[in-house]
Enzyme design. Structure first.
Site, mmCIF file in Angstrom:
data_model
loop_
_atom_site.group_PDB
_atom_site.id
_atom_site.type_symbol
_atom_site.label_atom_id
_atom_site.label_comp_id
_atom_site.label_asym_id
_atom_site.label_seq_id
_atom_site.Cartn_x
_atom_site.Cartn_y
_atom_site.Cartn_z
ATOM 1 N N GLU A 1 -0.052 58.549 -57.932
ATOM 2 C CA GLU A 1 -0.720 57.335 -57.711
ATOM 3 C C GLU A 1 -0.585 57.188 -56.192
ATOM 4 O O GLU A 1 0.451 57.066 -55.538
ATOM 5 C CB GLU A 1 0.005 56.092 -58.328
ATOM 6 C CG GLU A 1 -0.726 54.682 -57.889
ATOM 7 C CD GLU A 1 0.019 53.449 -58.384
ATOM 8 O OE1 GLU A 1 -0.618 52.367 -58.486
ATOM 9 O OE2 GLU A 1 1.237 53.715 -58.337
ATOM 10 N N ASP B 1 4.160 56.940 -60.731
ATOM 11 C CA ASP B 1 3.980 55.869 -60.020
ATOM 12 C C ASP B 1 4.388 55.873 -58.642
ATOM 13 O O ASP B 1 5.377 56.408 -58.333
ATOM 14 C CB ASP B 1 4.951 54.953 -61.023
ATOM 15 C CG ASP B 1 4.813 53.354 -60.508
ATOM 16 O OD1 ASP B 1 3.580 52.905 -60.666
ATOM 17 O OD2 ASP B 1 5.373 52.734 -59.830
#
Length: 609
Positions: A349, A320
């Site tokens: 990400e 993330d």
């Protein structure tokens, strides 16, 4: 008198102050032989530490007397029990620490790659397999299915229950949003504000249940990808309530909001203050930003990641907010994992809409090399393709800049990436607008988008519910794009997990998805084949994937009317092929001078000589 003597001996021998040891256990035979234990307990900071079977090579004390960081050399130490001793004057506390044996050939585990189809799900919204853990006494946010931001009760048992469904769909890898404890008092269902990174949230199940789920998935040929968060934790994390050191999190002092401007990570003209607020600023107020430049923090995160891989037998990470962390520190974290597991995979990400900026973050990037930077990150998410698919299919009358030329142009920049096979390709995820909302449930648009991500280079990723036409409007809040999968709860009137339970419309979406993914599953040409594409004509985009003697032709027609292709345009890819089989309908096609393509449709043609 005997009772008094016993109490005196207890005071001298065992003062029982250690409350936590992390990692809770470790593994023998790791390539990195030094382990840093974090010991937590009241006023243990001045203790002298020894170990019976491993060498203590360093003890780090911080300004907080409740912590000790102990470095152990585990080289040639076999699996078994170690005994740690903490001594303060005449008082001694002993703690047994376990070294476990690794799985056979663990270091060579194979991660996900372009032969896979990845299914992203949110556990709380996928299926409730065990209603008994919907709320627990030791977590704050209670079951409330009536609220789109509440806990809905989905769990690991529900995920495991529907592995057959995923296998049948053609899925070969599952990425679930975080499963570790998130004890925020509200909106905790998403899991990104973790409060204990060594513990599965009890509303999802237990650590043992997660390990069992991974094993069950592996038995069906499905890999498991853990969503890992290096950038931040939640304010309810036990460790943040008693910071080991002031510099464990970024201080401004206290809260400072990130500016979300990831370009400052490589912008040669960026001001220092803008760069700092990107990297060091908190993602939101409830998620303190971890300072990965602090070696104690970096070691903690690295060991935690390695521990989960080894303990749960994982096949990959999705990381993330990868590009919000300090770029040099996150590169060290990534390299440490890949050094330990060379065939593992990690996708970061990097939510940017510029290929050069995304390519900067992929391992061995020539763009990053300009600044002598290497992230060591094997895979990044192809957000530019996601963005184009969300707009290009609306543009049914093409021109120089609109229509399927947008999708074509996305791939013209592939030269920027070190490894295009290792890009995650998708048209929606848990943070974006639902594709089927953008296109108002238009099945033709879904067919084109699904066919594209399933047949271009990279690793296709689908978001749960897409395959049954699920919609959701992000403008109404994140909870609306994270609706419950119908049939995942007892009493649901519509069970989309079964053929009989799906509506006709849901079956239409599902059958197409299943057909395409299962064809892809067994055809390496779509995993590793070279891609060649042609400029769209009348909003018809044609490309080929070729590997050895096998070739697949994909024709995407976003025109409002049927189109007849002049096949001589594609002679360099069609030479030697006379017929083809369209894989969805099974129909035989003559590859002669022309090819008719229905309006707003897609053909996936396995060419034959």
């Amino acid at each position: 008198m005997k009772k008094l003597i016993a109490l005196l001996l207890l005071a001298q021998i065992g003062f029982a102050q250690i409350q936590k040891v992390e990692p809770p256990f470790w593994y023998s035979g790791m390539k990195k032989t030094e382990l840093q234990l974090m010991l937590y307990g009241k006023n243990i900071g001045n203790s002298v530490v020894s170990c019976d079977k491993a060498t203590v090579v360093g003890v780090i004390r911080t300004e907080n007397p409740n912590y000790l960081f102990v470095n152990l050399d585990l080289k040639n130490v076999p699996a078994g029990s170690l005994e740690l001793s903490l001594t303060q004057g005449k008082k001694v506390e002993k703690r047994t620490y376990e070294l476990r044996a690794r799985r056979k050939d663990s270091a060579n585990r194979k991660g996900f790659d372009s032969s896979d189809v990845m299914y992203l799900l949110m556990p709380d919204r996928f299926a409730n397999g065990n209603p008994n853990n919907d709320s627990t006494s030791d977590t704050a946010d209670k079951f409330n299915r009536s609220s789109q931001d509440g806990r809905h009760g989905g769990d690991i048992a529900g995920m495991k229950k529907h592995l057959d469904y995923l296998e049948d769909l053609g899925v070969t890898a599952v990425w679930s949003t975080p499963l570790c404890e998130d004890n925020d008092p509200k909106t905790s269902y998403h899991g990104y504000a973790q409060s204990d990174v060594y513990r599965i949230d009890p509303r999802y199940g237990s650590n043992e249940e997660y390990v069992d789920f991974v094993e069950a998935a592996h038995q069906k040929g499905i890999k498991v990808v853990k969503d890992y968060v290096t950038n931040h934790w939640g304010t309810e994390h036990w460790l943040l309530k008693d910071l080991p050191t002031y510099k464990w999190v970024h201080q401004f002092p206290g809260y400072g909001q990130t500016n979300y401007r990831m370009t400052t990570q490589f912008d040669v003209n960026a001001s220092k203050i803008d760069s700092r607020y990107c990297m060091d600023g908190w993602f939101v107020r409830s998620m303190p930003d971890l300072d990965q430049t602090n070696e104690l923090v970096l070691n903690y995160l690295t060991q935690n990641a390695l521990w989960w891989i080894e303990y749960a037998n994982l096949d990959g990470f999705r990381v993330d907010t990868y590009s919000y962390a300090d770029k040099h520190a996150i590169a060290k974290w990534t390299k440490a994992i890949m050094d330990e597991y060379p065939n593992f995979n990690i996708v970061g990400e990097v939510w940017m809409y510029d290929q050069a900026q995304m390519a900067y973050w992929q391992k061995d990037s020539k763009i990053g090399a300009i600044q002598s930077y290497n992230s060591y990150l094997p895979s990044v998410m192809d957000f530019t393709l996601q963005g184009e698919l969300g707009s290009a299919l609306k543009e049914e009358e093409s021109n120089w800049t609109n229509g399927l030329i947008k999708v074509y142009n996305n791939f013209t920049n592939d030269f920027l990436y070190p490894n295009t096979d290792n890009l995650l390709v998708f048209f929606e995820n848990h943070d974006t607008q639902r594709f089927n909302h953008i296109y108002n449930g238009n099945f033709a648009k879904y067919k084109m988008a699904l066919a594209i991500i399933a047949t271009v280079r990279g690793i296709p990723q689908i978001y749960y519910g897409s395959e049954i036409g699920m919609q959701g409007n992000k403008d109404k809040g994140d909870g609306d794009i994270r609706r419950d999968f119908p049939g995942g709860w007892s009493g649901d009137t519509n069970n989309a997990f079964t053929l009989a339970g799906r509506t006709a419309e849901q079956n239409q979406f599902h059958e197409f998805t299943k057909k395409v993914f299962n064809y892809r599953k067994n055809n390496p040409v779509l995993h590793f084949g070279k891609m060649k594409h042609y400029l769209p004509i009348n909003n018809v985009y044609v490309y080929f994937r070729t590997l050895n003697e096998k070739s697949v032709m994909v024709v995407v027609n976003n025109n409002k009317e049927a189109q007849t292709l002049d096949l001589t345009t594609y002679n360099e890819s069609l030479a030697g092929y006379r017929t083809g089989q369209e894989i969805v309908t099974g129909s035989k096609l003559e590859i002669n001078k022309s090819l008719s393509v229905p309006a707003q449709d897609v053909l996936i043609i396995e060419l034959q000589k």
